[in-house]
Structure formats: C-alpha cells, structure tokens
Design a protein around this motif. Structure first.
Motif, PDB file in Angstrom:
ATOM      1  N   LEU A   1       0.843  -1.197   0.000  1.00 39.98           N
ATOM      2  CA  LEU A   1       0.000   0.000   0.000  1.00 39.98           C
ATOM      3  C   LEU A   1       0.880   1.250   0.000  1.00 39.98           C
ATOM      4  O   LEU A   1       1.967   1.266   0.578  1.00 39.98           O
ATOM      5  N   PRO A   2       0.407   2.328  -0.660  1.00 35.07           N
ATOM      6  CA  PRO A   2       1.198   3.559  -0.746  1.00 35.07           C
ATOM      7  C   PRO A   2       1.612   4.131   0.613  1.00 35.07           C
ATOM      8  O   PRO A   2       2.682   4.710   0.748  1.00 35.07           O
ATOM      9  N   MET A   3       0.777   3.958   1.614  1.00 33.94           N
ATOM     10  CA  MET A   3       1.104   4.536   2.917  1.00 33.94           C
ATOM     11  C   MET A   3       2.338   3.882   3.557  1.00 33.94           C
ATOM     12  O   MET A   3       2.936   4.430   4.467  1.00 33.94           O
ATOM     13  N   PHE A   4       2.734   2.722   3.060  1.00 34.92           N
ATOM     14  CA  PHE A   4       3.897   2.030   3.604  1.00 34.92           C
ATOM     15  C   PHE A   4       5.117   2.083   2.682  1.00 34.92           C
ATOM     16  O   PHE A   4       6.113   1.426   2.934  1.00 34.92           O
ATOM     17  N   GLU A   5       5.070   2.891   1.630  1.00 32.90           N
ATOM     18  CA  GLU A   5       6.159   2.889   0.653  1.00 32.90           C
ATOM     19  C   GLU A   5       7.476   3.389   1.234  1.00 32.90           C
ATOM     20  O   GLU A   5       8.544   3.036   0.756  1.00 32.90           O
ATOM     21  N   ASP A   6       7.421   4.232   2.261  1.00 28.32           N
ATOM     22  CA  ASP A   6       8.648   4.751   2.862  1.00 28.32           C
ATOM     23  C   ASP A   6       9.129   3.930   4.055  1.00 28.32           C
ATOM     24  O   ASP A   6      10.133   4.275   4.680  1.00 28.32           O
ATOM     25  N   VAL A   7       8.431   2.885   4.377  1.00 23.43           N
ATOM     26  CA  VAL A   7       8.822   2.053   5.519  1.00 23.43           C
ATOM     27  C   VAL A   7      10.024   1.204   5.132  1.00 23.43           C
ATOM     28  O   VAL A   7      10.028   0.529   4.107  1.00 23.43           O
ATOM     29  N   ARG A   8      11.060   1.295   5.937  1.00 21.58           N
ATOM     30  CA  ARG A   8      12.283   0.533   5.691  1.00 21.58           C
ATOM     31  C   ARG A   8      12.634  -0.254   6.948  1.00 21.58           C
ATOM     32  O   ARG A   8      12.313   0.168   8.060  1.00 21.58           O
ATOM     33  N   LEU A   9      13.315  -1.332   6.754  1.00 21.89           N
ATOM     34  CA  LEU A   9      13.815  -2.073   7.901  1.00 21.89           C
ATOM     35  C   LEU A   9      14.886  -1.249   8.592  1.00 21.89           C
ATOM     36  O   LEU A   9      15.676  -0.565   7.924  1.00 21.89           O
ATOM     37  N   PRO A  10      14.931  -1.285   9.907  1.00 26.67           N
ATOM     38  CA  PRO A  10      15.998  -0.543  10.585  1.00 26.67           C
ATOM     39  C   PRO A  10      17.357  -1.155  10.260  1.00 26.67           C
ATOM     40  O   PRO A  10      17.469  -2.353  10.010  1.00 26.67           O
ATOM     41  N   ALA A  11      18.348  -0.299  10.236  1.00 30.32           N
ATOM     42  CA  ALA A  11      19.708  -0.787   9.983  1.00 30.32           C
ATOM     43  C   ALA A  11      20.098  -1.730  11.117  1.00 30.32           C
ATOM     44  O   ALA A  11      19.775  -1.467  12.284  1.00 30.32           O
ATOM     45  N   PRO A  12      20.765  -2.817  10.794  1.00 29.53           N
ATOM     46  CA  PRO A  12      21.161  -3.739  11.846  1.00 29.53           C
ATOM     47  C   PRO A  12      22.132  -3.053  12.808  1.00 29.53           C
ATOM     48  O   PRO A  12      22.995  -2.278  12.391  1.00 29.53           O
ATOM     49  N   LYS A  13      21.941  -3.326  14.092  1.00 27.57           N
ATOM     50  CA  LYS A  13      22.819  -2.729  15.094  1.00 27.57           C
ATOM     51  C   LYS A  13      24.166  -3.434  15.049  1.00 27.57           C
ATOM     52  O   LYS A  13      24.237  -4.653  14.978  1.00 27.57           O
ATOM     53  N   ILE A  14      25.197  -2.635  15.094  1.00 25.35           N
ATOM     54  CA  ILE A  14      26.542  -3.193  15.029  1.00 25.35           C
ATOM     55  C   ILE A  14      26.958  -3.635  16.435  1.00 25.35           C
ATOM     56  O   ILE A  14      26.693  -2.949  17.417  1.00 25.35           O
ATOM     57  N   THR A  15      27.574  -4.780  16.497  1.00 23.88           N
ATOM     58  CA  THR A  15      28.019  -5.332  17.773  1.00 23.88           C
ATOM     59  C   THR A  15      29.417  -4.813  18.103  1.00 23.88           C
ATOM     60  O   THR A  15      30.086  -4.204  17.263  1.00 23.88           O
ATOM     61  N   ALA A  16      29.865  -5.085  19.310  1.00 20.76           N
ATOM     62  CA  ALA A  16      31.223  -4.691  19.704  1.00 20.76           C
ATOM     63  C   ALA A  16      32.246  -5.376  18.804  1.00 20.76           C
ATOM     64  O   ALA A  16      33.231  -4.762  18.378  1.00 20.76           O
ATOM     65  N   ASP A  17      32.008  -6.638  18.493  1.00 16.69           N
ATOM     66  CA  ASP A  17      32.912  -7.356  17.585  1.00 16.69           C
ATOM     67  C   ASP A  17      32.887  -6.737  16.198  1.00 16.69           C
ATOM     68  O   ASP A  17      33.915  -6.636  15.539  1.00 16.69           O
ATOM     69  N   GLY A  18      31.717  -6.320  15.765  1.00 12.47           N
ATOM     70  CA  GLY A  18      31.593  -5.677  14.460  1.00 12.47           C
ATOM     71  C   GLY A  18      32.337  -4.352  14.413  1.00 12.47           C
ATOM     72  O   GLY A  18      32.990  -4.029  13.416  1.00 12.47           O
ATOM     73  N   ARG A  19      32.249  -3.569  15.504  1.00 14.68           N
ATOM     74  CA  ARG A  19      32.982  -2.296  15.570  1.00 14.68           C
ATOM     75  C   ARG A  19      34.482  -2.539  15.562  1.00 14.68           C
ATOM     76  O   ARG A  19      35.234  -1.818  14.902  1.00 14.68           O
ATOM     77  N   LEU A  20      34.917  -3.564  16.302  1.00 12.29           N
ATOM     78  CA  LEU A  20      36.341  -3.892  16.337  1.00 12.29           C
ATOM     79  C   LEU A  20      36.831  -4.273  14.945  1.00 12.29           C
ATOM     80  O   LEU A  20      37.855  -3.781  14.472  1.00 12.29           O
ATOM     81  N   GLU A  21      36.080  -5.126  14.279  1.00 13.82           N
ATOM     82  CA  GLU A  21      36.442  -5.548  12.924  1.00 13.82           C
ATOM     83  C   GLU A  21      36.459  -4.360  11.962  1.00 13.82           C
ATOM     84  O   GLU A  21      37.379  -4.204  11.156  1.00 13.82           O
ATOM     85  N   GLN A  22      35.459  -3.495  12.073  1.00 17.81           N
ATOM     86  CA  GLN A  22      35.378  -2.328  11.205  1.00 17.81           C
ATOM     87  C   GLN A  22      36.581  -1.407  11.433  1.00 17.81           C
ATOM     88  O   GLN A  22      37.179  -0.903  10.475  1.00 17.81           O
ATOM     89  N   SER A  23      36.945  -1.201  12.686  1.00 15.37           N
ATOM     90  CA  SER A  23      38.100  -0.351  13.002  1.00 15.37           C
ATOM     91  C   SER A  23      39.382  -0.936  12.423  1.00 15.37           C
ATOM     92  O   SER A  23      40.213  -0.210  11.864  1.00 15.37           O
ATOM     93  N   PHE A  24      39.540  -2.246  12.566  1.00 14.88           N
ATOM     94  CA  PHE A  24      40.750  -2.869  12.045  1.00 14.88           C
ATOM     95  C   PHE A  24      40.790  -2.799  10.523  1.00 14.88           C
ATOM     96  O   PHE A  24      41.853  -2.569   9.938  1.00 14.88           O
ATOM     97  N   MET A  25      39.651  -2.955   9.876  1.00 14.16           N
ATOM     98  CA  MET A  25      39.624  -2.885   8.423  1.00 14.16           C
ATOM     99  C   MET A  25      39.960  -1.472   7.938  1.00 14.16           C
ATOM    100  O   MET A  25      40.519  -1.309   6.850  1.00 14.16           O
ATOM    101  N   GLU A  26      39.663  -0.441   8.724  1.00 15.16           N
ATOM    102  CA  GLU A  26      40.083   0.916   8.371  1.00 15.16           C
ATOM    103  C   GLU A  26      41.605   1.023   8.419  1.00 15.16           C
ATOM    104  O   GLU A  26      42.217   1.681   7.571  1.00 15.16           O
ATOM    105  N   ILE A  27      42.214   0.358   9.393  1.00 15.30           N
ATOM    106  CA  ILE A  27      43.676   0.348   9.494  1.00 15.30           C
ATOM    107  C   ILE A  27      44.271  -0.405   8.308  1.00 15.30           C
ATOM    108  O   ILE A  27      45.253   0.046   7.708  1.00 15.30           O
ATOM    109  N   VAL A  28      43.687  -1.520   7.947  1.00 12.70           N
ATOM    110  CA  VAL A  28      44.153  -2.292   6.788  1.00 12.70           C
ATOM    111  C   VAL A  28      44.031  -1.452   5.519  1.00 12.70           C
ATOM    112  O   VAL A  28      44.947  -1.427   4.692  1.00 12.70           O
TER     113      VAL A  28
END
Length: 90
Positions: free
Chosen positions: A13-40
């Motif tokens: 329905l048109p009233m739901f066209e802008d509804v999006r799934l929320p972005a997945p929350k990043i975990t502590a492990d995910g932040r650590l991995e992301q930080s290291f990949m920036e260093i790489v």
C-alpha cells in the motif's frame, strides 16, 4: 489468499512505501572488525602503518592499532583479517 500473503500485501500500500527495515545494530565485535579494516585500508593506500605524529585521523588509527596489539583477545579475534601482519609480535 492466505493470512501471510494478505499480511504481506499490506506493505504494498502507498502509505507504507517509505517504511524501511531498521539498519542492523553493530556489535562490539563488528565495531572492532570495522576499526581494524580501516587500518588495513590505510596500510593498502600508504604502504605503512598509521603514525602517532600525523593528522588526527591517522593518529586515531595508530592508537586503535596500538590498543589492538596490546589486547590478546582483540588480536585473536582479528588475526584472520590481518593480511599485512600488522598484529605480529613486535
């Protein structure tokens, strides 16, 4: 039409066209991995480790790398991503 199909069709329905799934929350492990990949990524571009005496962004990367090297749990978690031996014992 089954209940599941009917329920799913409501989202067309048109009233739901802008509804999006929320972005997945990043975990502590995910932040650590992301930080290291920036260093790489920095290493790939500059062919050297980030330095503490450089720009603020490079300094942050250098401090993050130092923190990872000093923490055996972080090193163990990231060792498989370490293509340039950044986590080797100094």
């Amino acid at each position: 039409m089954t209940w599941d199909e009917e329920l799913e069709s409501l989202f067309d329905l048109p009233m739901f066209e802008d509804v999006r799934l929320p972005a997945p929350k990043i975990t502590a492990d995910g932040r650590l991995e992301q930080s290291f990949m920036e260093i790489v990524a920095f290493y790939e571009v500059h062919n050297r480790e980030p330095q503490l005496t450089a720009s603020i962004n490079e300094k942050l990367l250098a401090r993050t790398l130092k923190s990872i090297r000093e923490n055996p749990h972080k090193k163990k978690a990231l060792i498989e991503l370490d293509r340039f031996d950044l986590l080797k014992d100094m």
